[in-house]
Each structure stands twice: as C-alpha cells, then as structure tokens.
Motif scaffolding. Structure first.
Motif, PDB file in Angstrom:
ATOM      1  N   PRO A   1      -1.139  -9.583   6.526  1.00 28.13           N
ATOM      2  CA  PRO A   1      -0.382 -11.166   7.847  1.00 28.13           C
ATOM      3  C   PRO A   1       0.692 -12.173   7.230  1.00 28.13           C
ATOM      4  O   PRO A   1       0.243 -13.298   6.225  1.00 28.13           O
TER       5      PRO A   1
ATOM      6  N   TYR B   1      -0.249   5.328   8.112  1.00 27.89           N
ATOM      7  CA  TYR B   1      -1.318   4.914   7.026  1.00 27.89           C
ATOM      8  C   TYR B   1      -2.729   5.856   8.020  1.00 27.89           C
ATOM      9  O   TYR B   1      -2.374   5.512   9.500  1.00 27.89           O
ATOM     10  N   PRO B   2      -3.817   6.297   7.739  1.00 29.67           N
ATOM     11  CA  PRO B   2      -3.883   6.607   6.514  1.00 29.67           C
ATOM     12  C   PRO B   2      -3.078   8.074   5.940  1.00 29.67           C
ATOM     13  O   PRO B   2      -3.132   9.058   4.461  1.00 29.67           O
TER      14      PRO B   2
ATOM     15  N   VAL C   1       0.510  -1.346  -0.270  1.00 28.07           N
ATOM     16  CA  VAL C   1      -0.085  -0.294   0.825  1.00 28.07           C
ATOM     17  C   VAL C   1       1.005   1.314  -0.194  1.00 28.07           C
ATOM     18  O   VAL C   1       0.526   2.265  -0.788  1.00 28.07           O
TER      19      VAL C   1
ATOM     20  N   ALA D   1      -4.680 -10.006   0.195  1.00 26.60           N
ATOM     21  CA  ALA D   1      -5.615 -10.109   2.316  1.00 26.60           C
ATOM     22  C   ALA D   1      -6.403 -11.828   1.761  1.00 26.60           C
ATOM     23  O   ALA D   1      -6.185 -11.821   3.168  1.00 26.60           O
TER      24      ALA D   1
ATOM     25  N   GLY E   1      -1.229  -0.586  -4.896  1.00 30.91           N
ATOM     26  CA  GLY E   1      -2.865  -1.165  -3.253  1.00 30.91           C
ATOM     27  C   GLY E   1      -2.675  -2.749  -3.066  1.00 30.91           C
ATOM     28  O   GLY E   1      -1.661  -3.279  -3.726  1.00 30.91           O
ATOM     29  N   SER E   2      -3.325  -3.570  -2.146  1.00 31.63           N
ATOM     30  CA  SER E   2      -3.258  -5.095  -1.731  1.00 31.63           C
ATOM     31  C   SER E   2      -3.563  -5.981  -2.422  1.00 31.63           C
ATOM     32  O   SER E   2      -2.937  -7.063  -2.395  1.00 31.63           O
ATOM     33  N   PHE E   3      -4.580  -5.778  -3.911  1.00 34.02           N
ATOM     34  CA  PHE E   3      -4.283  -6.547  -4.727  1.00 34.02           C
ATOM     35  C   PHE E   3      -5.320  -7.996  -3.987  1.00 34.02           C
ATOM     36  O   PHE E   3      -6.147  -7.427  -3.208  1.00 34.02           O
TER      37      PHE E   3
ATOM     38  N   ASP F   1       5.321  -1.225   7.049  1.00 37.91           N
ATOM     39  CA  ASP F   1       4.658   0.563   7.467  1.00 37.91           C
ATOM     40  C   ASP F   1       2.508   0.167   7.798  1.00 37.91           C
ATOM     41  O   ASP F   1       1.978   0.650   8.090  1.00 37.91           O
ATOM     42  N   PHE F   2       2.706  -0.624   7.154  1.00 40.30           N
ATOM     43  CA  PHE F   2       0.837  -0.726   6.445  1.00 40.30           C
ATOM     44  C   PHE F   2       0.726  -2.621   6.294  1.00 40.30           C
ATOM     45  O   PHE F   2       1.835  -3.058   5.012  1.00 40.30           O
ATOM     46  N   ILE F   3       0.291  -3.462   7.032  1.00 38.33           N
ATOM     47  CA  ILE F   3       0.187  -4.842   6.741  1.00 38.33           C
ATOM     48  C   ILE F   3      -0.962  -5.000   5.443  1.00 38.33           C
ATOM     49  O   ILE F   3      -2.432  -5.087   5.754  1.00 38.33           O
ATOM     50  N   SER F   4      -0.540  -4.867   4.144  1.00 40.12           N
ATOM     51  CA  SER F   4      -1.143  -5.402   3.453  1.00 40.12           C
ATOM     52  C   SER F   4      -2.287  -6.967   4.007  1.00 40.12           C
ATOM     53  O   SER F   4      -3.330  -7.323   3.491  1.00 40.12           O
TER      54      SER F   4
END
Lengths: 246, 271, 271, 246
Positions: free
Chosen positions: D150, D105-106, D100, D119, D114-116, D145-148
């Motif tokens: 885990p 974030y945000p 991301v 997830a 983006g995460s596609f 920084d952001f977990i798309s």
C-alpha cells in the motif's frame, strides 16, 4: 598391568556409556570431562561401524557450526542434538539446576558465572546429563536457591527434552519424569547407599537394577590416554596437563 | 591504498559515552582488550554491558574499574581459571545490576533489532527464575492456528539496540570490510548496533568481495563506522585462528583480582 | 577418501514423495536443474513448492509438467526473459494454488523453524492484499512495554518446515560439508528442512573445517542427508562463482513455453 | 556533437538526480535502468568527494551483502538503505502498487511474477522511487486490482518509509503523503500536461515548480556510456547489449 584409574577417568568412562545410542553429542563451555567422554564415545562407535558426531564449542577443530554462536541453540531446538551436559552450583531433587548463585536472588550471597544456555537446552535436548563432581548436601539440595532451568515443566509448555541422568563422583542417578524424582542407579565401588543418603540433600529412590560403577577396561583406558587425551589438550590444556601430564 | 580513514584508538574510545549500551563479544569472538584498557584509562562511567552471550576478563576488568552500572549476560567467568572475581564481588555487594539471561535469549534480542521487529519469540526458559525476574520479558499464549501448539505459552523478548559495538578482528580489506570468518555472531551484533568500531591486526591490500569465498568471510564495511590498527589487540584473550589466549596472564589476573587491592595492583601494571 | 556414501541422482529423486513440501532455491542460490528434470521424468505429483523467495525456470518446468499443486513464493519469473509462462497459465486457469507472499516473509517463516518457535514477527505487509489473503498469518497488537510501539499491529508468520530441500553447489569436502559461500539462505533452508540433499560439481579431498576461513564458507555435513556428484547440475541456470547462466537456452525455453505445445516439445528435447 | 540521447538514458539520468543526498542505494531484481542510475550517481558523487554505496542484488560485484538473501530486507528494516526502486503492473493514485496481476484475485485474469520484497521495502525505506516505463491508463490506474504494497498506511502502523517519486517515460511525479496524492513535477519535453491527464488513470495535482525533464549533459552521457555501460553489462547483459551494443 595396574591401570591406576583416576577419578576423572572413571567419570569420563561413565559418561561415555550414556552416549552409545546417540548420533550427535554437543559439549558446552568449561566441560573437559564431558568433552573427553564424547570424543571417547565417538572413537568407540567407529569399532561398531557407527558414526557419532561430536560438537565441542570451545574447540575450533570439533566445532561443527558455521552460523555463529547461536547455531548450537538453533540446532538443539531443531532436535538435531541427542545429548548435552549441564552442571549446577546446586541441583535439587526435582532436577532444577542453579548456575547463578546462593542466597536469596537478587540479593545474592555467593555469585557464580550464570545460567549460560541451560534455560533453552534443558527444554529441547532429549537426553540432558547433569554432571557435578562434588556430591554433598551443599551441591545436591532439597530446593535450589535460583532456578536457572527447571527440571520439569507444566504440561502445556513445549518440552521435548529434559534431565535423564545425574552423575557425581560418587554416584549415577536416573531421573524419573513421571515421579519427578531421581533414582540411584550406579554407585562408586567405595560408596554405600547409606552414606549417599547422608550426602544428598534431596530424597531419592533406589533403582532395582542398582549396581557398581564399572571401571573402564584396559582397552578403553588405552584409547582414552593415547588417543583422546591429546585431543582434549587442544581445547582444555590445563585439564589435560593436570590429569595426563601432557 | 585504503579507501577508508583509519582511526586512532583514542578516537574510538572517545565515541563511548557514559551510560552507553556497549556490545561485548564472547571470548571466542575477538575481545578488544587494548581498547578496553584505554576505555578504563579514560574513566568512562555507567556503561551497560550487553554480552553475546558472555564475557570473561574484559567485563571483569570494566566492572572492577567502576565503569559499569548494569550488565546483561548469560555468564561472566574466567573459564578454566574460575569465577570472575570483580564481577562476583560487585554483584554480591549490590554495586551493579545484573540482568541474568540465557544465551539464546541474548542472540534473539539482537536478531529482533536486526529484523526491526519489536520482539522475538523463544521457546524454553518458561518456569525458570531467569524469566521470573525479567520484567521486560512477556509471555503470550500462541495465537497461531497453523503452527506450534495452539495456546502454548511463548516467551517474547524485546528488541535490544546497542549504542556501540567494539570488537577485535584479524584484518580488514582496503575497503573496510572486516574478516570475521565463522564468528557470525559479530554480524548480528553489528546489525543491531547504532555504531560499530573495529580494531584489527592489519589491513590487507585486497578486496574481499572480488572473490565469492573471501566475501563469505567478512562483515561488510557498510556496518562499520571506523577501524583502528591495533597489534595484539585481543591480548591476553585469544584471536581465533590467529593467536591463542595467554593463559599465564589470565591466570595471573585471576589470582590478583581475587582482592580489590590485588586488582588495583594488576591494573596499575597493565594500563 | 570420502567419509560419506555418495548417492546417485536417482536415489535423491526417490526421496521426493508425492505431496511433499519441496524447498526451492532462488536463481542465485544454486538451482538443481538436473535433479529437477529427473524428478519430472519420475512423474512426481502434488508437490508444494516453497520458494526462497522466488523461482525461475525450475518452478515453471515443474508446474508445466503437472508436478505441482501449490506454490508459496514472492515471485515466479524468467527475469530478463519475461514472465514464467507455464506458471502464469496455471494460475490464470486455476490449476495450482499460489500462496502469494513477500521475500522477507518467506525468510522469516523458515527462520521460525530454524529457531523452533511457532511464529516470527514481521513489520510492513499490513494493509496489503497479500496479508488479506493469507489466512495462516495473524496480526496482534504489540504487547511489549520495553520495545516497539505499544499496541502497534505486528504481523505474525507461522513456522514452516520443509519436507525436503535439494540444491546444487560447487563442491563438498571429503566429509560432506557443502561449500555455499555467502549464499547463506541455503543454510536457513537446510536448518528448516527435515531432509537435505545436495548435488555438487565435485568433491574436494580436503576438510573445510581445517581452516577457519574455509569453514566459514560451508554448510556443515550435519544438516545433509546425501550428496550426488552431478556435473553442470545447475545448467542452464547459473552456479554463482562457478558458471553463468546459459541465456541462449533460457531464452529458447521462454519462447517455447509460451504455449502448452511448445513447452511439450521443449521438454521432450530436454529430458 | 549530437548526443542522440536514448529514452533509457534520459530515464537513467532522471533517476540519478534523485539519489544526490543518499549514502546507500539498493537495487532489486530485474531493474537495469535503476541499476545504471545508481552506479551513475555513485560515479558522480566521487567528484564531490562524497561516497555513495550501491548494492545491486543481481550482481556479485555490487552486492555488498554476506548474510544471505534476507540481508537486503534486514538492512532496509534497520534504516540503512536510503533509496530503493519499485515497479508495478499497476500503480494507482494513492501509490498502491500491484505486482501480482490483473482481474479479481485470486481468480486472476493476467498473472504477473509476484510482489517480491515490496510489501516490506515500501514500509521501511525512506525514499521509494516508483518506476514504470509505460505511462498509460492501463498501468496508472484509479485503483489497483491487487495491493502488493500500500502507498499509505494507518497511523498506528510502523512506517518510516514510503513513496516519494514516480517516474514513467513521460513524466516524473512527486507523492504528497499528507494529501495521499501524486503531483506532476517534471515532464518529458515532447509531452503536455493535457495529454498526461488523458494518459493517466488517476487524478493528480500539478506542482507549482513543474518543469521539463532536463536532458543529461555531455559530461554525464560520457560517463554513462564509457564507464557505467560496461558495468551494467556484467549483471544485465541483454539490456546493455540492446541500449549500448556492448
């Protein structure tokens, strides 16, 4: 000209009258009379420059769906079907319908095919027309033995749709949602209110606009026999053969 | 020319074990009647039929032949030819368990498996006796704040996975992709089944995926465990777009099967 | 020959009101670029883009032109040509709200509307920051006894209904049925949208429903509110099965749009 | 013969080695190297009389799906895909991936696409191969920084799938689910463990079977250049042109 209107033709005509404000009518399994009525209404709509879409599940030609057998139910749930027809082994005064059988479920006495999609369609299609040819204390009962789909629901249940009419070969009822009760609306010319009370297992009101079922006029009968009958024979050959000899 | 090994009908029949949940296509989806008759000959027992959403002569024959212990369906009927006599008799006499359902619920339960989620919500149904008798169904109050009506009751249906699905189709291509046209409920059935076998009228020496439009008409081979070429494999049922049902034969069955003896005679003639 | 009234592109554009949730097809589903440019010319504001599941140049142009206040997507990208520059800039400077999602969630939310259920369950996602930031999502413990793992956490996603969907397709038939081939996500989008408009390369004087196989390739007219014939309507994006993307042009855009000024120049040339 | 193996070809070869036991490999958006690896593995499987199915989403020809864009995710959730590839702007030591952007974030500093579908795919596909060419403290970080998606999950979460490998242009790691930690498995011939420690933002173990990344042999390179390269140019023309000049 003697039209010699058959019982089935009269019923088709009654049903077609109920479809005049619709944009999309769908017809489910084993429903030749509703199927013919829908096609008749579509044909007549053309003269008024209106477009009525008819989806007949058991036909390849009149099946508008391409997303598999679930699309009828999804489409109805989306609010894209205005009228659908349901039958019943038994129908009771609260418009509960039973398509499963008689006797105390699950120890059933006489088993019928089953509920089909009624348990969803009855909730989501704004105008459900109940249709059961046999008008007798055996079919129109005080309380159904099994509720395939309930006529009314608790307030918190999502229910934009429900019963609007009940047609038998003797009478047409309207359903009053607030009173949770049927009201006699039209009767067959050979029928009396008194006799209908005897033949109906549930209590009903009598509409103050009660009238006779009108016979289809020459024009309608001509369309039905010349144009609709051959269409019906595509998906209900047995029925078309029996009624129209084609 | 074929990139897959064609199976015999017997090899497919041998995949069906006693007690399996067997997927049953509706009369408009390609009923594998030749397969069904072979299955009856083999004498399989205690099948659980999962109908999407109904069955006609196929289910009635299997029930009449004593192959079935349980059936989940929205309807069992011979359509224009009246009720399914062996089914009605079996239910009336408590010989089989019928899990009464409704069409959209049967679709949704397979869609849950298709998505690998434990359940699928459905509206409607609440307040019916269908719901009352289904102990595997569950009602919750809608917990969402941004959709539906807060606290409206919503029915949850369990994910159902089939052990095996067998259906009949017009054709496969040389790579084992199956032509299903717009009978897309067959895709849902296949996605939700551990094993999938298909009987086909023929195998075409083409690749459906070479053209975007023909690709759109097929179930990909990746879901198919085996194919057998069986001419007239749906008879006397219809194969939509290929041949109509043999109404004379179904009528004959409907009359014969009214009694146990008549059914026995009919099966002797037809097997 | 046509049984439907063809619309002009302007008539479709006029259906899009400020603040609408607009359905955005992925680059493989038929991107209505000509329509998009007309929409930008009109100066529509505060659109909420719902991407299934991603957008490329279409979304980036709309954002760069100031038409968008919110976007729900799994990705915004120019694919081989790198990041979507106007999107990245807008997010970095807080000009638009991005509801970060993941592809299957975007599909499931529309499927919920397709079935008219308040929510759709999904596995996965739990423990991600996507989930953490979506206040409209909800986790429950699985209440089913017969499916899934008792008490496993399950994510519930809200049903999302689009105000309007516009996509580009190869053709319609004379009755307004739209050829979508195997891009069946377009059917899901249409089912979940209040209004659906389609730009097509051409109208064929046939009826897709006259043949079971061609019927399988189409979105039925009953979901379509209007059609406009727009040649090369997806350019410079691809129209799968008809023409490829114009990679030179997309590269040109990707370079120009790196700066606000470059983007402005490009849009002046392209509108 | 001087093979003159390019960096990308080495990576393709590494990835192909990881697909030997698979029946179905799927490749998502913007993944030319994994796409080429999958097709290479499929080609080599033929020599062993095995069948590897390859689904490449961005290709019409190698896209086996007919149920729309959701089918990849449904198919994976059904357990019908053995290996899938995921990337990451950042990847951390617990195999969390970030697609991301960087910053808090945000209020993001540098926004990426983006995460596609990560997830879901990360949870359900048994062998997820993480692939990120750049091997630096900027890409392989202590904590994303952001977990798309885990890398590991609580026990009660449904998770048949997860990370198995991480490939960069310098090294191949295995992921140890129990220790929740990467282990250095293979390194580029020009690389040292010491240097890799410096270039990696997270702590990792060193596998006791650690070895050099093997160069592809002549046979494999021939297949890749003569047979696979033209296939790749169908769906990644820019890439094929850059690497193989076609």
């Amino acid at each position: 000209m003697n039209l010699n209107i058959q019982r089935e033709e009269l019923l088709i005509s009654q049903l077609a009258d109920l479809l005049k404000n619709d944009k999309h009518v769908a017809v489910g399994a084993a429903s030749p009379i509703p199927g013919a009525a829908a096609l008749l209404a579509k044909e007549e709509a053309k003269f008024l420059n209106k477009r009525l879409r008819v989806t007949i599940l058991h036909s390849n030609k009149y099946n508008n769906f391409t997303d598999g057998a679930r699309e009828l139910f999804d489409c109805a749930a989306q609010g894209r079907i205005d009228t659908f027809f349901l039958g019943g082994v038994q129908i009771d005064g609260q418009a509960n319908i039973n398509l499963v059988g008689t006797g105390k479920y699950p120890k059933i006495k006489k088993r019928f095919p089953g509920s089909f999609g009624s348990a969803l369609m009855y909730f989501v299609v704004p105008q459900i027309v109940l249709f059961r040819e046999e008008h007798s204390p055996r079919t129109l009962v005080k309380k159904v033995d099994f509720i395939s789909a309930p006529g009314v629901s608790e307030k918190d249940v999502y229910r934009p749709g429900g019963p609007k009419y009940l047609l038998t070969n003797r009478a047409l009822f309207r359903f009053n949602k607030n009173l949770q009760k049927f009201s006699l609306y039209k009767i067959n010319e050979k029928e009396t209110v008194k006799n209908l009370i005897k033949l109906t297992g549930f209590d009903f009101d009598v509409d103050n606009k009660i009238s006779q079922m009108p016979n289809p006029d020459t024009n309608r009968i001509n369309i039905l026999r010349n144009k609709i009958a051959p269409m019906v024979s595509e998906f209900y050959p047995e029925f078309a053969n029996r009624i129209w000899g084609i | 020319m074929k990139s897959f090994d064609e199976l015999s009908l017997k090899e497919i029949v041998d995949e069906v074990q006693d007690g399996f949940i067997l997927g049953i296509p509706a009369d408009y989806s390609g009923v594998p009647m030749k397969f069904t008759k072979e299955l009856i000959k083999k004498g399989v027992k205690n099948l659980k039929l999962y109908c999407l959403p109904l069955t006609t002569i196929q289910g009635d024959m299997l029930i009449g032949s004593g192959c079935v212990s349980e059936i989940e369906a929205a309807a069992v009927t011979l359509g224009e030819f009246g009720m399914a006599p062996r089914f009605s008799e079996a239910v009336e006499n408590g010989k089989i368990l019928i899990k009464d359902s409704t069409c959209p619920a049967l679709h949704a339960q397979l869609q849950a498996t298709e998505k690998s989620v434990p359940f699928m919500p459905l509206r409607g149904v609440i307040g019916s006796d269908i719901q009352k008798h289904r102990k595997d169904w569950h009602v919750i109050q809608n917990p969402m704040r941004s959709s539906g009506v807060r606290e409206e009751p919503v029915l949850l249906l369990p994910a159902v996975q089939l052990d095996i699905l067998v259906f009949h189709a017009p054709c496969s291509d040389r790579n084992g992709n199956i032509q299903i046209g717009r009978r897309r409920e067959l895709a849902t059935l296949a996605h939700a089944s551990k094993k999938v076998f298909v009987t086909v009228e023929k195998v075409l020496d083409i690749d459906f995926f070479e053209d975007e439009l023909s690709a759109a008409t097929c179930l990909p081979a990746l879901y198919v465990n085996g194919i057998s070429i069986v001419k007239n494999g749906a008879w006397p049922c219809a194969l939509p777009g290929v041949y109509s049902s043999d109404n004379e034969e179904i009528k004959k069955y409907s009359l014969a099967a009214k009694t146990k003896e008549g059914f026995g005679e009919y099966m002797k003639y037809c097997l």
